[in-house]
Enzyme design. Sequence first.
Site, PDB file in Angstrom:
ATOM      1  N   GLY A 171     -30.948   4.538 -35.599  1.00 39.75           N
ATOM      2  CA  GLY A 171     -30.053   5.259 -36.907  1.00 39.75           C
ATOM      3  C   GLY A 171     -28.994   4.802 -36.011  1.00 39.75           C
ATOM      4  O   GLY A 171     -28.277   5.793 -35.924  1.00 39.75           O
ATOM      5  N   GLY A 196     -26.049   6.738 -38.186  1.00 38.77           N
ATOM      6  CA  GLY A 196     -26.347   8.031 -38.627  1.00 38.77           C
ATOM      7  C   GLY A 196     -25.418   8.844 -38.110  1.00 38.77           C
ATOM      8  O   GLY A 196     -24.463   7.800 -37.208  1.00 38.77           O
ATOM      9  N   ILE A 213     -37.793   0.391 -38.134  1.00 39.39           N
ATOM     10  CA  ILE A 213     -38.147   1.140 -37.076  1.00 39.39           C
ATOM     11  C   ILE A 213     -39.323   1.160 -37.517  1.00 39.39           C
ATOM     12  O   ILE A 213     -40.371   1.572 -36.240  1.00 39.39           O
ATOM     13  CB  ILE A 213     -37.344   2.955 -36.572  1.00 39.39           C
ATOM     14  CG1 ILE A 213     -37.999   3.276 -35.643  1.00 39.39           C
ATOM     15  CG2 ILE A 213     -38.291   3.883 -37.792  1.00 39.39           C
ATOM     16  CD1 ILE A 213     -37.418   2.412 -34.753  1.00 39.39           C
ATOM     17  N   TYR A 227     -40.173  17.273 -43.143  1.00 43.36           N
ATOM     18  CA  TYR A 227     -39.414  17.027 -41.917  1.00 43.36           C
ATOM     19  C   TYR A 227     -39.655  17.502 -40.924  1.00 43.36           C
ATOM     20  O   TYR A 227     -40.229  16.923 -40.051  1.00 43.36           O
ATOM     21  CB  TYR A 227     -37.994  16.965 -42.363  1.00 43.36           C
ATOM     22  CG  TYR A 227     -37.311  16.770 -41.284  1.00 43.36           C
ATOM     23  CD1 TYR A 227     -36.238  15.823 -41.066  1.00 43.36           C
ATOM     24  CD2 TYR A 227     -36.715  17.707 -40.817  1.00 43.36           C
ATOM     25  CE1 TYR A 227     -35.541  15.687 -39.957  1.00 43.36           C
ATOM     26  CE2 TYR A 227     -35.167  18.060 -40.267  1.00 43.36           C
ATOM     27  CZ  TYR A 227     -34.771  17.291 -39.477  1.00 43.36           C
ATOM     28  OH  TYR A 227     -34.065  17.429 -38.471  1.00 43.36           O
TER      29      TYR A 227
HETATM   30  N1  SER Z   1     -29.628  18.738 -40.250  1.00 43.88           N
HETATM   31  C1  SER Z   1     -31.364  18.649 -40.192  1.00 43.88           C
HETATM   32  C2  SER Z   1     -31.342  19.177 -41.405  1.00 43.88           C
HETATM   33  O1  SER Z   1     -30.554  19.730 -41.999  1.00 43.88           O
HETATM   34  C3  SER Z   1     -31.790  20.188 -39.265  1.00 43.88           C
HETATM   35  O2  SER Z   1     -32.632  19.543 -38.756  1.00 43.88           O
HETATM   36  O3  SER Z   1     -32.432  18.802 -41.776  1.00 43.88           O
END
Ligand code: SER
Length: 316
Positions: free
Chosen positions: A8, A11, A51, A139
């Site tokens: 990554g 990023g 990945i 997430y």
């Molecule tokens: N910065 C991230 C998000 O907003 C949180 O880990 O998804």
Amino acid sequence: MTRILITGVNGQIGSELSERLGGLVGPENIVGLDLRPATPPYLIAHETVDITCKEAVRQVIEKYEVDTVYHMASLLSARGEMNPDQTWEVNMTGLKNILDLARGRNIKIFWPSSIAVFGPNSPKENTPQNTILDPNTMYGITKRAGELLCQYYFDKFHVDVRSVRYPGIISYKTEPGGGTTDYAVEIFYEAIRNKVYTCFVGPETRLPMMYMDDAVRAAVEIMQAEWDKVKIRTSYNLTAMSFTAEELANEIRENITEFTCNYAPDFRQEIANSWPQQIDDSRARNDWGWQHSYDLASITTEMLARLQEKLDTGTS
Ligand code: SER
């Protein structure tokens, strides 16, 4: 000499890590990996690799004789809700691939977790290291499952994997993408460009935050710590400060008096509401000496100055 792989690497955090680590061990010892091609500086090579493809990642690790991985490749929270299947695949398969490839190769790993491991049932203030988690975004679920996977690989296979739960990260070099805390970066761009910003969370929304400089230093410092100082092998709570969206807007207005912030909360409000407002990171401070440097006022002056330079020189 060490040979470091940063996944990554294009990023928000990966790009700045390559610069910091390149400065520490020399660019000839840094290899970048990303789904998207690019040739960032501070690298000896950039490999355009998915990945989730373990075989392709194995080839990169063997080709460059990698002994350390900063595994930053991930989909963030807001984008994750739009594509939960892909989020599971990239975040979980990607991490398991790295952990599997580290097994038996004596590879040390840094992997970022997040405040997204907490959920609506977690305490909002002074959120402890060990408490109710119950994340309710894909997430957050991948970050919590990932933490347990790290602990498992440490216990069973002695993989030296280290992790912190990052708060929102504020930076000016590479824009974040797909996160809930992105408003705390976008607001600076819009304050400079247009003197007005429409924020996608409400004014009272309060979240833990950190400046990139501190975030990168935390990753490097936990990796440099003696292994027995790293006592938590899921992931450490980590923070620098907490502020509301309105407090951030007011701080910007101290520097740009004509700045106006409007609020139009969207689906990201619910995600923000599920996260802690302020977390207790005393374990990181006690175990391996974590200390932050930047507060809201210093972040604001630094961000405005650096972004202005960047926009003036047309590098954005
Ligand atoms: N910065 C991230 C998000 O907003 C949180 O880990 O998804």
